[in-house]
Each structure stands twice: as structure tokens, then as C-alpha cells.
Scaffold this active site. Structure first.
Site, PDB file in Angstrom:
ATOM      1  N   HIS A 249      -5.959  -7.827   0.591  1.00  0.00           N
ATOM      2  CA  HIS A 249      -4.753  -7.032   0.801  1.00  0.00           C
ATOM      3  C   HIS A 249      -4.016  -6.982  -0.531  1.00  0.00           C
ATOM      4  CE1 HIS A 249      -0.916  -5.666   2.363  1.00  0.00           C
ATOM      5  NE2 HIS A 249      -1.459  -5.482   3.549  1.00  0.00           N
ATOM      6  N   ARG A 269       5.525  -0.200   1.520  1.00  0.00           N
ATOM      7  CA  ARG A 269       5.138   1.021   0.798  1.00  0.00           C
ATOM      8  C   ARG A 269       5.219   2.238   1.711  1.00  0.00           C
ATOM      9  NH1 ARG A 269      -0.339  -0.410  -0.425  1.00  0.00           N
ATOM     10  NH2 ARG A 269       0.056  -2.343   0.703  1.00  0.00           N
TER      11      ARG A 269
END
Lengths: 622, 249
Positions: A249, A269
Site C-alpha cells: 500500500h 487521496r
């Protein structure tokens, strides 16, 4: 020798995360006596760590969304290595599985017209993730837990016993599966609390044990993720596929050291957060790969407009699939443009008002404030890649979750194929529900069609008991904690995010030595709640699974998704047609190539030919 | 940055035990759970502790640090003086299994006694419509990670074993409130709260809210509103008279 505790059920579910609980609900609703066996307390499974949401093309936020679009995104994310049938079922059934959670009592965030709100995420063309702030996994696990309780209440009303048809054995570890001939006949394990051994007799076992991240040093995974289901399946004769694909990740915490690896949700994000290097540059614009050039904005102005107008702008490159973003961060840090503690900056503070950040990302706000003294409404976070998810797992029949061993099923992270070489964020929670349900139904169907019930041979019990007790017999052997740390360091350094042949060969040599040393582990104390002993037994699984990862990764001489080779940096269409299959025997782990099943033509027709040309060979296209 | 920290950790089982002294390395940025893990790896390999996510999300590592109910993974070492001796003991309200691990089955028993969500029968999956402002009340309670620190600290059961039968504790009274405030739940939970779960035992000292690692306003937003609903139903003189006259049960 104390009397052995024995139980008999129709279906055993090993693991109590999203997949396990959904499978158990399904098996019980088919009228079968079902047991759930889990290493932690009921309701603590790793699913609680999932933050961002659950992907399902309900079309609540954008009416253009449908299962075909979700299917396409999933295949692109996995670089077309996915088992297409699984990707198809997943995209088609995810909305029903989410709506079903509402009937169990889940409370998702809402749209203005009262439907389930959906948020943007990496690799998803439309806002698709149903969510509850950034604690969606907790909502999922609690909802399923409460559904289990509700089924138990039904049984109480009907039979006067909560556990008549559905029982949870918590803080219980399974060490061995039992077989009668080639069929599954039960499982052997121990209560973590007392150390006492238990034998379960059952014709069907569903593995839902999650992943393998605890073999790596920097990981977002909890202690439970020791590859138990992967190893149990192999030892029972089933095969694993895609083990070379590990998802790092892109955004784990990097400081302070004790929390290094803990997840920072992709929603940061999705909700507008941007990545910057030490020069203050939004570097992701430099890392848009050729295959995604037409879908991602190449300048900040367009990327920023996209949040308000998705129809006329391309997506910001911060929302590229996870493998791309993780590699980009890795490159920036290597080039000397990293943050003070070896990550990059993830900033949402300059992008959203403080109040909005606290509302949308409450647990991130909490996590950084409590653990790192960082206020994310005013300061950037420092983040870097962390081992997060294994795409590989038990090779299963897409429709029923059945492995090649009769009576053995798998669902969720422990199964392989669905996500190909890289999983999209949000596709995990939906995977758990879609295939958890299917495995539960598959197992029920299998049990119903059975003639005679398989039995557990007595020597299985004797052997399993001896293996489990061995660490108490040895004196002056190895400390399991030391061995575990060395394993994590080796996998992290040598089979990590960027791989090279020489390093992986070295990893395999080190694994051989670790395996040798692991034969003489010594634990102190007695069997009652003894973490040293628990680790000693889990290590066996971690070593086996790590060997699969390293061997498969060495063989695959291309770069694709969660497998990046420094010495073979290009994606190779010939390799897309091949799966690497791992099995084990007395001679050790074997990895063999197997041809991938060609994608059904009506599914291929969902893509533009120009896009297919990027992934498929000329022969496949003709 | 590193120093040698002084720790006293309770060790033992249901037959008894005692505090044991340890001196152990402490590094910058660490939490108490890191220290417990270092003890396991270097000095006490069989020291029993529950933990899981190590990020304050699963609620497994509940214990008492210097007498305060806390999560081991969310208690930073920097809140203590380097010279301080830090005492770690298991939760007091639940029976000891071993070292820092307690038998929390009381909570699972109580969870089973709360009747589940009762959805409206005429709505198919996918047809549920709720407004954000309406779901937010119950959403706050669903932030609960079931660490059971509120159950542990609540004086109704902390030193009163005899109350455990009748009292579900803040966590499960909050669960009743959560369902009561769920926009689509069809069951009536007001009488249950008082009669079956012992809401009346709570005298709103707010200890539960104080120790909640998720900062849920258990008392203000769940327990007091439930008490108000009970009062409206049971103790409002007009309602009481109405019930007498019209024999509403």
C-alpha cells in the site's frame, strides 16, 4: 494424556473476518450446523482495519456506473491477470451484498436523497465506495457480528439454545486439517486460552484466514496474518496461485518507528489529498504509465478540476492504482527527495477545511494526533509503502469457492485469482461478501450432496498433537521471536517492493536455513495463553508461505502489478497467459506454470481494442 | 533517545499472582504495547497479552495503566516521566485468565441479550432511505470498538459482582440506544432498556465517557436520552393516568 475435546459440525469456517462471517451466515441460513473458529476475540478480525469503503456499482453518486464499468476497472487494476469469472461475479453481486448489510442494520453515510453515499478511490472510474467515514471495516465486521447474534437469537427462540446451529469458538487456532482419503473430514487445533486440544469433525471446511503480511517487517497487517489458511490448504493438498503478487500500500505511516507500516487510508487521496516530495512538487504527474495516459490528468489544473467535474476532466494521478503509486513513492525516496523519516508528504490540510477533514477522515485525524503528534488538518503526513495485501491464494472455483480438495473451500484474501496482479482499493470488502456468501452456499451444497460422512483417522490426531507440542520438548533450541524477526527482515529486504533475481535467490537460501533452525524451536512456560508457543506454531505457516512467494517471484521474469522486477522491468503479454501454481509435498514447495483460461469473448467486448492491445498477445487478439 | 524504563506488570492466573518488576529499553515514539512486546521478546516470552491491530481500531489490548483503564497501543510512553515506574495490570472487572488477559465473556453474553435490529418488513434491500443527519446519532455509537473499558470502569459492576446479572453496562445500554435511534428500526426499546438491561442502575457519573478511547459521548448522547425516554413513558403523571384509564400496557 488428557481427554480430547471433540465437536461435530456440518461446516467449519476458519476465520471471523468479513469473508468468514458472511460464509457462516450463508451456511447457517442453508440450515447447516456451522462453527466459526477464530484466533482473536469475535469482532476483532483484521477486517476492522479496512478504512476507505466497499466498492459496489450502485450508481448512487454517478448514474453512469454499472457492473460492466466496475468489471473493467477491476481487470485494469489487476493488469488483466484476474480470474475474469471472479471479477465478473464480484462486479455483478457487490451491490446486492451492500444493500443486504443495511437489512442487517449497517448505517452507511448518505447522499442528499437518502441513499448510500459513494466516494472516489484509486482505479475506480466513478465514485463507487460505500463508506462510513473512514471506519468502514469496523461497520462491516460489527454488522456481520450482529447478524450472527441475531441468527443465534432465532435459534434460542426455536430450540432454547443460542448455539444450536451456529457457534463461535473464539481465541482458537487450527493447526491441521484432517482428511479421509482425498476428502476433508475435519480440523485439529487448540484453545489459545488453555492450550487444550480440540478435534472438529466436519465434511466441509471454509478457509477465511486472510493474508500473510506478518512475514514482512513493514506491514499494515496484524499478528493474525501469518498465512495459516494458505499453509493449511497446501498441506491438505490444495494449490495456491499468484503468490508472487504482494500489494504494498503506498501510504503507511513511517514515523514514529513503532507504528511504521500502519495504514493511512486511500480516502485521503480520494477526498483531495496530494502527494509531494521534499521539493514541494506533486510528483505523481511524472509517473503516469503508458497504459493509463488517457485516463489521468497530466497537469495540476485539470487534476484539481476533476473533483468538481468528472465528466470533462481526467483523474488526478494520485488516484492511480496502488502499485503505481507505491513504486513512485519508492523512487522519490531513493532519488533523495523523501521526507525526514524516509517517506513522502501526503497533504490534505491545504486541500480541505479543517472541519471537513475531521468529518470525513476522523480516524486518520485521531491516529496521527495520538500516535505521531501530527495534526492532519494543519500539517502534512509522512507516508511510505507498507506490505498490505496478498493477491495470491488458494486456487478456487469462482462460483462455489471450492478448492481442488473435495470439501475444502476458501474465500476472501486467502483465495487467489479475483484481483489478478493488483487489487483496487475498496474491492477487498466487496470480495469478502460476494465470495464469502458463495463459499457458504458452495459448502452447503457440497454437504447436502454427500453420501457417507468422512471420518477423521486417529493417527491424524496423534501426529497433530505431537507436532504442536514439539516446541515444549526441545531444550536450548531457537527463540521463535528471533527467528520471526529474521524472517521479516529477509522478506522485506529481498522479496519486497522492488525485486532482483540475485536477492531472491539469497532469500531462498536464507529461508532454507530458517526452516532448518525452526525444527528446533524452544518455548518456555506451559500451554496456557502462551504467546511464545503460539508464535512458534504460526512460524511454520509463515515459512511455508514465504517460500512460495520467493519461488514464484523468482520465476516470473516480468513486472506486473504487485510484482516489480528491477531486472525485468517490462510487462510481458506472454506472461499474462500464465499462472504460477504452488503446491507442497515432502520434497518441499513446487512452483509450476499453468495456462490462464482465456477471457470469455463477451467480456472482452467490453473493452476497446486499443486497450486490449496493451495487455493481450497478437495471437489472442486475432 | 532511548532509556531504561521501569515497569511493574501483574503476572499470574485465576489462582493468584503479583506485580513483577522489569527494567526495559524504551525508544522514541513508542507506546506501552511496544514495551510489553519487548518484554515478551527479551525477558518474559510467555507474558500473556491480547492485542491485534495496534492502531486503536480493534479494542483488544485493554488494560489498566497506573490504575487508569486504557488501550496499551494508544498510550504513548512520552506521557510519562522517564524516572516514573509504570504499572500495568489487567482490567479489574473481569475474571483473570492469565497475566494481562481477562475473561470478557460477560460482554458477549450481554450482547446476545439485546434484541437485534428489526427492519421494516415492507422495504426490500436497496430501498432503504435515510438522511445523514438522522443516521449520525446512531453512527456515533457504532464507532464503538468494543474494548470494554467502559464496562470495566463502570462502578455499578466494577466492585459489585452481584449487579452483573441485571445490568448490561454502558456498552450495551448504548447498543440499545443505537437501535432505538436507528431511523428504520421498528422495535420499541424503551421498556427493555429499563426492565431487561438495568438502565436504572446508571447514575450518570460519566466514568464510561471519560475512558472511551473513541471519545463517544456515551452518557450524554446515549444513556441520558434513553433515561429521558423511560421517564416520559413510565413516570410522566399524565401518561401514567392515561395508562391507568385506558389500560394501555
Amino acid at each position: 494424556m488428557p481427554e480430547l475435546e471433540r465437536h461435530s459440525f456440518d461446516v467449519l469456517v476458519i476465520g471471523a473476518g468479513g469473508a468468514g462471517l458472511r460464509a457462516a451466515i450463508e451456511a447457517r441460513e442453508h440450515g447447516l450446523r456451522t462453527a466459526v473458529l477464530c484466533k482473536s476475540l469475535f469482532g476483532k478480525a483484521h477486517t476492522v482495519m479496512a478504512e476507505g469503503g466497499i466498492a459496489a456499482a450502485m450508481g448512487n453518486a454517478n448514474e453512469s456506473d454499472n457492473w460492466q464499468v466496475h468489471f473493467r476497472d477491476t481487470m485494469r487494476g489487476g493488469k488483466f491477470l484476474n480470474n475474469w469469472r471472479m471479477a465478473e461475479l464480484h462486479a455483478q453481486e457487490a451491490p446486492q451484498r451492500v444493500w443486504e448489510l443495511e437489512t442487517y442494520g449497517a448505517l452507511f453515510d448518505r447522499t442528499k436523497d437518502g441513499r448510500i453515499s459513494q466516494r472516489n478511490f484509486g482505479g475506480h472510474e466513478y465514485p463507487r465506495l460505500a463508506h462510513v467515514g473512514d471506519r468502514t471495516g469496523l461497520e462491516l465486521i460489527r454488522t456481520l457480528q450482529q447478524k450472527i447474534v441475531s441468527l443465534q437469537q432465532d435459534d434460542f427462540k426455536e430450540f432454547g439454545d443460542y448455539e444450536e446451529r451456529l457457534r463461535v469458538f473464539q481465541e482458537f487456532t487450527v493447526t491441521e486439517l484432517a482428511k479421509d482419503g482425498d476428502r476433508i473430514s475435519g480440523a485439529f487445533g487448540y484453545w489459545r486460552e488453555s492450550g487444550r486440544f480440540v478435534l472438529f469433525e466436519a465434511p466441509a471446511v471454509i478457509l477465511a484466514t486472510g493474508g500473510i503480511g506478518k512475514s514482512f517487517k513493514v506491514t499494515s497487517n496484524s499478528w493474525e496474518y501469518t498465512g495459516d489458511g494458505h499453509a493449511l490448504a497446501m498441506r491438505a493438498g490444495a494449490s495456491l496461485i499468484n503468490m508472487e503478487f504482494i500489494q504494498f500500500h503506498p501510504t503507511g505511516m513511517v514515523w514514529p518507528p513503532s507504528v511504521k507500516g500502519i495504514l493511512v487510508t486511500e480516502s485521503v487521496r480520494g477526498d483531495g489529498g496530494v502527494l509531494r516530495n521534499s521539493d514541494g512538487k506533486r510528483f505523481m504527474f511524472d509517473y503516469i504509465p503508458e497504459v493509463f495516459k488517457d485516463k489521468y490528468a497530466d497537469n495540476e489544473a485539470e487534476a484539481d478540476r476533476w473533483y468538481a467535474d468528472q465528466a470533462n476532466n481526467r483523474r488526478p494521478p494520485e488516484l492511480l492504482p496502488r502499485d503505481e503509486v507505491a513504486r513512485a513513492i519508492n523512487s522519490e525516496v531513493k532519488a533523495g527527495r523523501g521526507s525526514p523519516h524516509g517517506g513522502v508528504f501526503l497533504d490534505v490540510s491545504t486541500r480541505l477545511p479543517a472541519e471537513e477533514i475531521r468529518r470525513r477522515l476522523p480516524s486518520m485525524h485521531h491516529q496521527f494526533k495520538e500516535l505521531a503528534d501530527v495534526d492532519i488538518t494543519a500539517q502534512p503526513m509522512e507516508v511510505g509503502p507498507t506490505c498490505h495485501y496478498v493477491m495470491g491464494g488458494v486456487e478456487v472455483d469462482p462460483d462455489t469457492g471450492s478448492s481442488s480438495v473435495p470439501g475444502l473451500f476458501a474465500a476472501g484474501e486467502v483465495s487467489g485469482g479475483m484481483h489478478g496482479s493488483n487489487r483496487l482499493g475498496g474491492n477487498s470488502l466487496s470480495d469478502l461478501l460476494v465470495f464469502g456468501r458463495r463459499a457458504g452456499a458452495g459448502a452447503a451444497e457440497y454437504v447436502r450432496a454427500l453420501g457417507d460422512r468422512p471420518v477423521v483417522p486417529e493417527d491424524t490426531v496423534t501426529e497433530a498433537r505431537a507436532t504442536a507440542l514439539k516446541p515444549f520438548q526441545e531444550e536450548g533450541g531457537e527463540n521463535p521471536y528471533t527467528l520471526h524477526m529474521e524472517l521479516q527482515q529477509s522478506m522485506n529486504d529481498l522479496v519486497g517492493i522492488i525485486r532482483r533475481a540475485g536477492e531472491m535467490e539469497e532469500a531462498l537460501q536464507r529461508l532454507e536455513k530458517l526452516k532448518e533452525r525452526a525444527r528446533s524451536l524452544t518455548v518456555e512456560g506451559h500451554q496456557q495463553f502462551n504467546p511464545g508457543w503460539h508464535l512458534a506454531l504460526d512460524l511454520r505457516n509463515m515459512l511455508l508461505v514465504s517460500e512460495c512467494v520467493a519461488k514464484a517471484a523468482l520465476l516470473r521474469t516480468e513486472s506486473r502489478g504487485g510484482h516489480t522486477r528491477d531486472d525485468h522491468p517490462v510487462m510481458d503479454a506472454e506472461w499474462r497467459r500464465k499462472l504460477l501454481v504452488c503446491t507442497t509435498s515432502d520434497e518441499g514447495v513446487r512452483v509450476e506454470e499453468k495456462p490462464q483460461i482465456p477471457i470469455r469473448s463477451d467480456l472482452l467486448d467490453l473493452f476497446e481494442r486499443t486497450e486490449l492491445e496493451k495487455y493481450l498477445t497478437a495471437e489472442e487478439l486475432s | 533517545m532511548s532509556y531504561q524504563g521501569k515497569f511493574r506488570v501483574w503476572r499470574g492466573d485465576d489462582s493468584g499472582g503479583a506485580l513483577e518488576d522489569f527494567t526495559v529499553e524504551v525508544n522514541e515514539g513508542e507506546v506501552v504495547l511496544d514495551i510489553i512486546h519487548r518484554l515478551q521478546a527479551t525477558q518474559a516470552p510467555d507474558l500473556a497479552v491480547r492485542w491485534n491491530c495496534k492502531a486503536g481500531k480493534c479494542g483488544s489490548c485493554s488494560a489498566e495503566i497506573n490504575g487508569r483503564p486504557r488501550l496499551l497501543c494508544m498510550t504513548r510512553m512520552s506521557v510519562f516521566q522517564e524516572s516514573e515506574t509504570i504499572t500495568v495490570t489487567p482490567m479489574r472487572t473481569f475474571p483473570i485468565i492469565r497475566d494481562l488477559v481477562t475473561d470478557v465473556s460477560f460482554n458477549y453474553t450481554k450482547a446476545r441479550e439485546v434484541p437485534s435490529f428489526a427492519p421494516p418488513k415492507d422495504l426490500a434491500p436497496g430501498e432503504y432511505r435515510m438522511q445523514q443527519v438522522d443516521v449520525e446519532r446512531s453512527q456515533e455509537f457504532r464507532k464503538c470498538i468494543e474494548c470494554f473499558l467502559c464496562q470495566n470502569t463502570c462502578h455499578v459492576v466494577r466492585d459489585h459482582e452481584e449487579n452483573k446479572e441485571a445490568f448490561s453496562g454502558p456498552r450495551f445500554l448504548m447498543r440499545v440506544a443505537e437501535l432505538e435511534m436507528h431511523p428504520l428500526d421498528t422495535a420499541d426499546r424503551v421498556d427493555q432498556a429499563q426492565d431487561d438491561h438495568g438502565l436504572g442502575y446508571c447514575n450518570i457519573t460519566k466514568c464510561c465517557s471519560e475512558v472511551c478511547p473513541e471519545h463517544i459521548h456515551i452518557t450524554d448522547n446515549a444513556l441520558i436520552p434513553m433515561k429521558e425516554r423511560v421517564a416520559d413513558r413510565k413516570y410522566d403523571p399524565v401518561v401514567w393516568l392515561g395508562n391507568k384509564l385506558f389500560r394501555r400496557s
